[in-house]
Scaffold this motif. Structure first.
Motif, PDB file in Angstrom:
ATOM      1  N   ASP A  50      21.813 -29.563  21.965  1.00  0.00           N
ATOM      2  CA  ASP A  50      22.057 -28.828  23.211  1.00  0.00           C
ATOM      3  C   ASP A  50      23.482 -28.271  23.274  1.00  0.00           C
ATOM      4  N   LYS A  51      24.286 -28.583  22.246  1.00  0.00           N
ATOM      5  CA  LYS A  51      25.630 -27.999  22.116  1.00  0.00           C
ATOM      6  C   LYS A  51      25.696 -27.355  20.728  1.00  0.00           C
ATOM      7  N   PRO A  52      26.731 -26.572  20.447  1.00  0.00           N
ATOM      8  CA  PRO A  52      26.881 -26.120  19.049  1.00  0.00           C
ATOM      9  C   PRO A  52      26.921 -27.344  18.129  1.00  0.00           C
ATOM     10  N   CYS A  53      26.228 -27.282  17.004  1.00  0.00           N
ATOM     11  CA  CYS A  53      26.031 -28.477  16.179  1.00  0.00           C
ATOM     12  C   CYS A  53      27.367 -29.071  15.711  1.00  0.00           C
ATOM     13  N   ARG A  54      27.390 -30.409  15.540  1.00  0.00           N
ATOM     14  CA  ARG A  54      28.620 -31.135  15.232  1.00  0.00           C
ATOM     15  C   ARG A  54      28.412 -32.011  14.002  1.00  0.00           C
ATOM     16  N   PRO A  55      28.419 -31.393  12.811  1.00  0.00           N
ATOM     17  CA  PRO A  55      28.116 -32.148  11.591  1.00  0.00           C
ATOM     18  C   PRO A  55      29.030 -33.358  11.389  1.00  0.00           C
ATOM     19  N   PHE A  56      28.429 -34.460  11.029  1.00  0.00           N
ATOM     20  CA  PHE A  56      29.094 -35.724  10.667  1.00  0.00           C
ATOM     21  C   PHE A  56      29.812 -36.398  11.842  1.00  0.00           C
ATOM     22  N   SER A  57      29.705 -35.832  13.050  1.00  0.00           N
ATOM     23  CA  SER A  57      30.403 -36.410  14.202  1.00  0.00           C
ATOM     24  C   SER A  57      29.574 -37.502  14.861  1.00  0.00           C
ATOM     25  N   ASN A  58      30.252 -38.387  15.560  1.00  0.00           N
ATOM     26  CA  ASN A  58      29.512 -39.466  16.245  1.00  0.00           C
ATOM     27  C   ASN A  58      28.718 -38.947  17.444  1.00  0.00           C
ATOM     28  N   ASP A  59      29.090 -37.764  17.958  1.00  0.00           N
ATOM     29  CA  ASP A  59      28.352 -37.210  19.098  1.00  0.00           C
ATOM     30  C   ASP A  59      27.426 -36.063  18.678  1.00  0.00           C
ATOM     31  N   ARG A  60      27.045 -36.033  17.419  1.00  0.00           N
ATOM     32  CA  ARG A  60      26.117 -34.973  16.983  1.00  0.00           C
ATOM     33  C   ARG A  60      24.731 -35.247  17.552  1.00  0.00           C
ATOM     34  N   SER A  61      23.984 -34.177  17.800  1.00  0.00           N
ATOM     35  CA  SER A  61      22.654 -34.392  18.385  1.00  0.00           C
ATOM     36  C   SER A  61      21.643 -33.393  17.848  1.00  0.00           C
ATOM     37  N   GLY A  62      21.863 -32.894  16.629  1.00  0.00           N
ATOM     38  CA  GLY A  62      20.853 -32.036  16.033  1.00  0.00           C
ATOM     39  C   GLY A  62      21.430 -30.742  15.508  1.00  0.00           C
ATOM     40  N   VAL A  63      20.540 -29.875  15.041  1.00  0.00           N
ATOM     41  CA  VAL A  63      20.962 -28.636  14.393  1.00  0.00           C
ATOM     42  C   VAL A  63      21.167 -27.529  15.424  1.00  0.00           C
ATOM     43  N   SER A  64      21.954 -26.531  15.028  1.00  0.00           N
ATOM     44  CA  SER A  64      21.910 -25.218  15.649  1.00  0.00           C
ATOM     45  C   SER A  64      21.394 -24.296  14.551  1.00  0.00           C
ATOM     46  N   LEU A  65      20.541 -23.358  14.926  1.00  0.00           N
ATOM     47  CA  LEU A  65      20.021 -22.436  13.910  1.00  0.00           C
ATOM     48  C   LEU A  65      20.874 -21.176  13.864  1.00  0.00           C
ATOM     49  N   GLY A  66      20.859 -20.517  12.721  1.00  0.00           N
ATOM     50  CA  GLY A  66      21.615 -19.284  12.582  1.00  0.00           C
ATOM     51  C   GLY A  66      20.854 -18.315  11.707  1.00  0.00           C
ATOM     52  N   GLU A  67      21.150 -17.025  11.868  1.00  0.00           N
ATOM     53  CA  GLU A  67      20.536 -16.058  10.958  1.00  0.00           C
ATOM     54  C   GLU A  67      21.626 -15.348  10.174  1.00  0.00           C
ATOM     55  N   ALA A  68      21.298 -15.039   8.939  1.00  0.00           N
ATOM     56  CA  ALA A  68      22.276 -14.418   8.053  1.00  0.00           C
ATOM     57  C   ALA A  68      21.567 -13.976   6.784  1.00  0.00           C
ATOM     58  N   ALA A  69      22.217 -13.067   6.079  1.00  0.00           N
ATOM     59  CA  ALA A  69      21.791 -12.726   4.722  1.00  0.00           C
ATOM     60  C   ALA A  69      23.032 -12.777   3.842  1.00  0.00           C
ATOM     61  N   ALA A  70      22.813 -13.007   2.564  1.00  0.00           N
ATOM     62  CA  ALA A  70      23.940 -13.050   1.643  1.00  0.00           C
ATOM     63  C   ALA A  70      23.430 -12.641   0.270  1.00  0.00           C
ATOM     64  N   ALA A  71      24.350 -12.227  -0.587  1.00  0.00           N
ATOM     65  CA  ALA A  71      23.966 -11.857  -1.947  1.00  0.00           C
ATOM     66  C   ALA A  71      25.132 -12.115  -2.882  1.00  0.00           C
ATOM     67  N   VAL A  72      24.796 -12.448  -4.118  1.00  0.00           N
ATOM     68  CA  VAL A  72      25.835 -12.647  -5.134  1.00  0.00           C
ATOM     69  C   VAL A  72      25.295 -12.189  -6.486  1.00  0.00           C
ATOM     70  N   LEU A  73      26.171 -11.577  -7.255  1.00  0.00           N
ATOM     71  CA  LEU A  73      25.802 -11.170  -8.614  1.00  0.00           C
ATOM     72  C   LEU A  73      26.102 -12.321  -9.567  1.00  0.00           C
ATOM     73  N   ILE A  74      25.095 -12.692 -10.367  1.00  0.00           N
ATOM     74  CA  ILE A  74      25.254 -13.761 -11.347  1.00  0.00           C
ATOM     75  C   ILE A  74      25.173 -13.134 -12.736  1.00  0.00           C
ATOM     76  N   GLY A  75      26.120 -13.494 -13.597  1.00  0.00           N
ATOM     77  CA  GLY A  75      26.052 -12.961 -14.959  1.00  0.00           C
ATOM     78  C   GLY A  75      27.265 -13.361 -15.764  1.00  0.00           C
ATOM     79  N   PRO A  76      27.282 -12.985 -17.043  1.00  0.00           N
ATOM     80  CA  PRO A  76      28.438 -13.288 -17.887  1.00  0.00           C
ATOM     81  C   PRO A  76      29.672 -12.571 -17.332  1.00  0.00           C
ATOM     82  N   GLY A  77      30.809 -13.222 -17.379  1.00  0.00           N
ATOM     83  CA  GLY A  77      32.028 -12.597 -16.868  1.00  0.00           C
ATOM     84  C   GLY A  77      32.528 -11.573 -17.869  1.00  0.00           C
ATOM     85  N   ASP A  78      32.782 -10.356 -17.411  1.00  0.00           N
ATOM     86  CA  ASP A  78      33.223  -9.352 -18.385  1.00  0.00           C
ATOM     87  C   ASP A  78      34.713  -9.067 -18.284  1.00  0.00           C
ATOM     88  N   GLN A  79      35.358  -9.624 -17.254  1.00  0.00           N
ATOM     89  CA  GLN A  79      36.793  -9.373 -17.139  1.00  0.00           C
ATOM     90  C   GLN A  79      37.583 -10.568 -17.674  1.00  0.00           C
TER      91      GLN A  79
END
Lengths: 379, 202
Positions: free
Chosen positions: A191-220
């Motif tokens: 019921d509050k913004p989520c508080r990871p590892f805290s003694n007063d945590r009470s569950g998740v907050s959900l979020g939406e997002a997208a992300a991307a990363v290129l994976i491959g041999p390093g050329d530089q």
């Protein structure tokens, strides 16, 4: 085997529309979690990290027609587009696309209950691939909340098998009525913004997002870059919707990863934990970290900034870990108040500058799945 | 590139009210039976006793039953990896959960709205604390299984892999399971997999 690296990347979230905006927000301890009143499942509203359609369309119109795509497709396309912009020489004939998602376009499952085509995760992935003209069939990893990191492992392994020369890993999930009401049915939403590892945590907050990363041999050459070393998954074999009380699967994944790569706990400079802020999950993680003697290693959860972004979370967190390593910069575990797990952990309570070399990324999810991954700075 | 040749040890197919083990028809029910009724018949025919079966959604039931029949109820190597895929993810259960959303969202349905829950069920049944992955592809993609599984062997992370295509959509199910090991069976290649998956196309 030749190493692969985490190369160009992108994060699209309530905190910003590219990676640097996101890092700047995290550095300034800004959270994307806000109170929203648009769900019939929450009388008093709920905290979540949402991205406004209007803002998405303002960006999307620069590269495509907003009306042709779903919200999630637009987010994924925006993320992939940024990575492609950073690597103009990329040959799409030889580049793979690996999509990580748990529920895809589930917001399109309307009241008439007649699923439209884009509900198929493979079809959504194909829409993204076709937008850019990827020649290879996209691959979809849908393995609950470890999907984002498991997709990086998949990209690495398939490059190793010669299936592609490089691959873009893109992840995305939405905060839909579907997942909101589902998590609420478990009474797992804070019921509050989520508080990871805290003694007063009470569950998740959900979020939406997208992300991307290129994976491959390093050329530089002669430039610091972040290598994917290895990743191992392990199932709890305990319960389908709750974590193991002994942290067995997470413990197994980390200890096997260390053994296989001849790593000692003392060599780890930083842990990017899962830290969803449910009672059971965070406690389970503390037990697993304790069992592998990682108590002293600086650790955070990014859920206080983003909420739980499901199939994107481990991908975003891997990208942020990459930048932490490169910039020798650790970020506070936002919303942490007082220690709330049974084992001693070194939870980051302020941003720190520190020489960093080797990081451990972990994730756990429904179905009893767990993953541990090593990322290392190399020159 | 391959250090050792990998082998397909055995295989199982469940489709159109029939169960085949290693190509041999071992169970057949009336055509046109609902998925629910057919699964119950298979469960009874195999004389299985596993109360968790009745809590599972149909996708998990298909994966569970297939694994029991393929392995005769016993997986000795507890590090046997699970590499699974399908086309429709958990769409059947997604729709069922969405129907409950109108009145009272059902937590017991919501947990099954992820395809990899099936891997959790199989892991719990056989106490496997092993590698898991779930892929989604338009149709059965033998090369994806071959590449991902071969990488696990090459990285010396596994000695056995249970692979599975377990799809359920519009009351139509398609299950193909097979085990991969370092030796002792058919060659693990695209052609053999296609033959096992669609034997009628020979």
């Amino acid at each position: 085997m030749n190493r692969n690296y985490l190369l160009g990347d992108s994060i699209i979230s309530p905190l910003g529309f590219n990676t640097s905006e996101n890092i700047e927000a995290v550095r300034n301890e800004r959270s994307g979690l806000k109170l929203h009143n648009n769900s019939r499942f929450f009388e008093n509203g709920y905290y979540a990290g949402l991205i406004e359609n209007k803002i998405i369309d303002t960006e999307f119109i620069k590269i495509g027609k907003p009306e042709l795509h779903t919200k999630l497709e637009k987010l994924l396309i925006l993320a992939v587009n940024q990575v492609l912009d950073q690597s103009p020489a990329l040959d799409l004939k030889e580049t793979g696309l690996v999509i990580s998602t748990t529920k895809g376009n589930i917001d399109q499952l309307r009241n008439d209950l007649s699923p439209i085509g884009s509900l198929y995760l493979w079809k959504m992935a194909q829409v993204v691939a076709d937008f850019f003209g990827f020649k290879q069939k996209p691959i979809v990893v849908s393995n609950a909340c470890i999907s984002g990191a498991l997709a990086i492992k998949t990209a690495n392994d398939l490059i190793g098998m010669g299936r592609f020369s490089k691959a873009i890993v893109a992840g995305g999930d939405l905060v839909s009525d579907f997942v909101l009401s589902g998590f609420q049915s478990f009474q797992a939403i804070s019921d509050k913004p989520c508080r990871p590892f805290s003694n007063d945590r009470s569950g998740v907050s959900l979020g939406e997002a997208a992300a991307a990363v290129l994976i491959g041999p390093g050329d530089q050459e002669n430039q610091e870059k972040i290598a994917y070393i290895d990743a191992i998954t392990a199932n709890d074999a305990n319960h389908i919707s709750g974590p193991s009380r002994t942290g067995e699967g997470l413990y197994q994944s980390i200890s096997r990863l260390f053994k296989k790569n001849k790593i000692e706990a003392t060599q780890i400079d930083y842990i990017s934990a899962h830290g969803t802020a449910t009672m059971f999950n965070d406690e389970m993680e503390s037990i697993a970290f304790d069992r592998v003697s990682l108590n002293q290693v600086p650790l955070n959860s990014f859920k206080g900034y983003y909420g739980h972004t499901l199939g994107t979370s481990a991908l975003i967190e891997s990208i942020l870990t990459k930048h932490s390593l490169l910039k020798n910069e650790l970020f506070t575990s936002l919303n942490y108040s007082e220690h709330g797990v049974s084992k001693n952990l070194n939870i980051l309570q302020k941003n720190e500058k520190k020489e960093l070399g080797l990081a451990l990324k972990t994730a756990s999810g429904f179905g009893g799945c767990n993953l541990a991954m090593l990322l290392k700075k190399e020159r | 590139m391959m250090s050792k040749e990998l082998s397909i040890k055995n295989s199982l197919i469940i489709r159109e009210s029939r169960v085949f083990r290693n190509g041999e028809l071992i169970f057949e029910a009336d055509q046109g039976l609902s998925t629910t009724k057919f699964l119950k018949k298979v469960y009874n025919d195999q004389k299985l006793k596993y109360s968790k079966f009745f809590k599972m959604d149909e996708l998990s039931k298909l994966g569970y039953l297939g694994t029991e029949i393929l392995t005769n109820g016993s997986i000795e190597d507890k590090e046997t990896a699970l590499v699974f895929a399908n086309s429709a993810s958990s769409l059947e259960t997604d729709v069922a959960f969405a129907q409950t959303m109108e009145e009272f969202p059902s937590p017991s349905l919501f947990v099954y709205t992820l395809p990899n829950i099936m891997l959790g069920e199989i892991s719990i049944r056989h106490q496997l604390r092993s590698e898991n992955i779930f892929f989604i592809s338009e149709e059965f993609d033998p090369l994806l299984f071959i590449d991902y599984t071969t990488a696990l062997f090459q990285q010396e992370k596994v000695e056995n892999v249970l692979c599975g295509w377990v799809n359920l959509h519009n009351n139509d199910y398609d299950v193909f399971l097979w085990k991969i090991a370092n030796s002792g069976g058919m060659e693990f290649n695209e052609e053999e997999l296609k033959k096992l998956y669609l034997p009628t196309h020979e």
